[in-house]
Design a protein around this motif. Structure first.
Motif, short mmCIF file in Angstrom:
data_model
loop_
_atom_site.label_atom_id
_atom_site.label_comp_id
_atom_site.label_asym_id
_atom_site.label_seq_id
_atom_site.Cartn_x
_atom_site.Cartn_y
_atom_site.Cartn_z
N LYS A 165 -0.08 -8.89 -44.70
CA LYS A 165 0.29 -9.54 -43.44
C LYS A 165 1.80 -9.77 -43.38
O LYS A 165 2.42 -10.10 -44.39
N HIS A 191 -7.63 -22.26 -44.37
CA HIS A 191 -7.06 -20.93 -44.59
C HIS A 191 -6.20 -20.78 -45.83
O HIS A 191 -6.09 -19.67 -46.37
N LEU A 192 -5.58 -21.85 -46.28
CA LEU A 192 -4.70 -21.72 -47.44
C LEU A 192 -5.49 -21.62 -48.74
O LEU A 192 -6.57 -22.18 -48.86
N PRO A 251 1.90 -19.95 -35.61
CA PRO A 251 1.42 -19.10 -34.52
C PRO A 251 2.55 -18.44 -33.72
O PRO A 251 3.69 -18.92 -33.71
N GLN A 264 3.05 -17.76 -42.74
CA GLN A 264 2.16 -16.84 -42.03
C GLN A 264 1.24 -17.57 -41.07
O GLN A 264 0.72 -16.98 -40.13
N ALA A 265 1.07 -18.86 -41.28
CA ALA A 265 0.17 -19.63 -40.41
C ALA A 265 0.84 -20.11 -39.14
O ALA A 265 0.18 -20.62 -38.23
N GLU A 292 -7.82 -26.86 -39.92
CA GLU A 292 -7.82 -25.40 -39.90
C GLU A 292 -6.89 -24.85 -40.97
O GLU A 292 -7.21 -23.88 -41.67
N LEU A 293 -5.75 -25.49 -41.12
CA LEU A 293 -4.77 -25.03 -42.10
C LEU A 293 -5.37 -25.08 -43.51
O LEU A 293 -5.30 -24.12 -44.28
N PRO A 339 0.50 -28.14 -36.46
CA PRO A 339 -0.69 -27.57 -37.07
C PRO A 339 -1.90 -28.48 -37.05
O PRO A 339 -1.78 -29.69 -37.12
N TRP A 377 5.71 -26.11 -33.96
CA TRP A 377 4.30 -25.94 -34.33
C TRP A 377 3.72 -27.28 -34.77
O TRP A 377 4.29 -27.96 -35.61
N GLN A 398 2.73 -17.91 -47.51
CA GLN A 398 1.42 -18.06 -46.90
C GLN A 398 1.44 -19.12 -45.80
O GLN A 398 0.84 -18.95 -44.74
N THR A 399 2.15 -20.18 -46.04
CA THR A 399 2.24 -21.22 -45.03
C THR A 399 2.98 -20.72 -43.79
O THR A 399 2.58 -21.00 -42.66
#
Length: 117
Positions: A55, A114-115, A17, A14-15, A110-111, A106, A104, A11-12
């Motif tokens: 995803k 989303h997690l 960009p 996937q963040a 925002e992170l 982050p 990146w 999941q991380t």
DNA sequence: ACCTTGACGGTTC
DNA sequence: GGAACCGCCAAGG
């Protein structure tokens, strides 16, 4: 089966960009698993081809802390990773990416939004 | 249960 | 830079 650690790591990842890269240790830290960079590498090797929860998991955006691709130089995976990065305009010279330019950075707020964990 | 092997990394020299 | 050292720990033998 899928472990809790794999979920967090995938999941991380996937963040990250488009057009940016992250290093193993960085992903481990963000995933709440400080000091466990090797675990990140192992989990990336077992990413389902169809991705995770609908995803894709951009495993190729993860490189080591020296800015180098960690797969064996010249291997099939190495070639693929290099190609995928270049497809995103990430410059790879002499098996190296400039972290200065492409790493990146982050936005923590925002992170965290989303997690899941 | 014990030993080795890694898509790793920070520290130190 | 780079090499040696140590910490990390899930898998596989």
């Amino acid at each position: 089966m899928t472990t809790e650690n794999e979920k967090r790591i995938w999941q991380t990842v996937q963040a990250i960009p488009f057009g940016r890269v992250a290093c193993y240790g960085q992903i481990a830290d963000l995933a709440g698993l400080p000091g466990r960079a090797r675990l990140v590498g192992r989990c990336l090797a077992s990413v389902p081809k169809q991705g995770w929860q609908g995803k894709a998991v951009p495993w190729y955006r993860v490189i080591n802390s020296q800015g180098k691709i960690s797969l064996p130089a010249g291997s099939e995976g190495f070639i693929r990773q290099t190609q995928l990065l270049q497809d995103e305009q990430v410059v790879v010279i002499g098996n190296k990416v400039s972290l200065k330019v492409f790493q990146w950075q982050p936005d923590l707020h925002e992170l965290l939004f989303h997690l899941d964990y």
